[in-house]
Write a protein that holds these residues in place. Structure first.
Motif, short mmCIF file in Angstrom:
data_model
loop_
_atom_site.label_atom_id
_atom_site.label_comp_id
_atom_site.label_asym_id
_atom_site.label_seq_id
_atom_site.Cartn_x
_atom_site.Cartn_y
_atom_site.Cartn_z
N THR A 160 0.86 -1.18 0.00
CA THR A 160 0.00 0.00 0.00
C THR A 160 0.89 1.22 0.00
N THR A 161 0.86 2.00 -1.06
CA THR A 161 1.71 3.17 -1.20
C THR A 161 1.09 4.35 -0.45
N LEU A 162 1.89 4.94 0.43
CA LEU A 162 1.46 6.14 1.16
C LEU A 162 2.07 7.40 0.55
N VAL A 163 3.32 7.30 0.06
CA VAL A 163 3.98 8.40 -0.64
C VAL A 163 4.72 7.78 -1.83
N GLY A 164 4.54 8.33 -3.00
CA GLY A 164 5.24 7.85 -4.17
C GLY A 164 4.32 7.52 -5.33
N TRP A 165 4.93 7.00 -6.39
CA TRP A 165 4.24 6.70 -7.63
C TRP A 165 3.41 5.43 -7.50
N ILE A 166 2.19 5.48 -8.05
CA ILE A 166 1.31 4.31 -8.10
C ILE A 166 1.03 4.02 -9.56
N CYS A 209 11.10 9.40 -3.78
CA CYS A 209 10.81 8.91 -2.43
C CYS A 209 9.63 7.94 -2.48
N TYR A 210 9.72 6.89 -1.67
CA TYR A 210 8.63 5.91 -1.56
C TYR A 210 8.41 5.58 -0.09
N VAL A 211 7.15 5.56 0.32
CA VAL A 211 6.77 5.11 1.66
C VAL A 211 5.55 4.21 1.47
N GLY A 212 5.62 3.03 2.06
CA GLY A 212 4.49 2.12 1.93
C GLY A 212 4.39 1.17 3.11
N VAL A 259 -4.76 8.04 3.22
CA VAL A 259 -5.05 6.85 2.43
C VAL A 259 -5.96 5.95 3.24
N ARG A 260 -7.04 5.52 2.64
CA ARG A 260 -7.92 4.56 3.33
C ARG A 260 -7.47 3.15 2.91
N LEU A 261 -7.04 2.38 3.89
CA LEU A 261 -6.57 1.03 3.64
C LEU A 261 -7.75 0.14 3.29
#
Length: 147
Positions: free
Chosen positions: A16-22, A137-140, A40-42
């Motif tokens: 689940t991507t919170l910050v970054g490219w999807i 940057c990526y956060v997931g 983001v709603r999981l």
């Protein structure tokens, strides 16, 4: 090898991507970039028996970067409850990747929300990147499957 899920241990999506490219996918038909602080709603609610992993990375920046991941419950009326901090990590300016396991047993719904939730209830997430979000940057969050 047979893998089973234990009842009451919901797993979040594989990533689940919170910050970054999807990228476009069968479950998410929109290509876009999620930004720092975006809610983001999981697709699956987390509870205190869940274990999941925070994955944070960037290719390099002028200064070290701090990532704070917060979770919030859905209240009975469908609105969002109070944010709680799930994890904080720092990535050096040179860049890199950090993976941190988050144990649900260390999380608790804010006391102001306790009377207005049905557990499991944690289904909102956001990641704040500071002082600025580096390019790439990526956060997931990823599911942690019990062995």
């Amino acid at each position: 090898m047979t893998m089973t899920r234990h009842a009451g241990t919901p797993l979040i999506d594989a990533a689940t991507t919170l910050v970054g490219w999807i990228n476009y996918s069968a479950t998410d038909p929109f290509e876009r970039t999620r930004v720092s602080g975006e809610v983001v709603r999981l697709s699956t609610m987390l509870d205190v028996s869940s274990h999941f992993t925070l994955v944070a990375s960037h290719p390099g920046h002028s200064v070290a970067v701090t990532v704070v991941v917060e979770l919030a419950p859905v209240l009975r009326d469908g609105t969002m409850g109070s944010w709680i901090t799930a994890a904080t990590v720092a990535i050096p300016a040179e860049g890199g990747r950090i993976e941190t396991m988050i144990g649900g047993h260390g999380l608790s719904v804010a006391s102001a929300d306790l009377d207005d939730v049905d557990l499991p209830a944690l289904c909102f997430a956001r990641a704040s990147v500071s002082p600025a979000t580096p390019n790439g940057c990526y956060v997931g969050l990823t599911a942690t499957v019990p062995a």
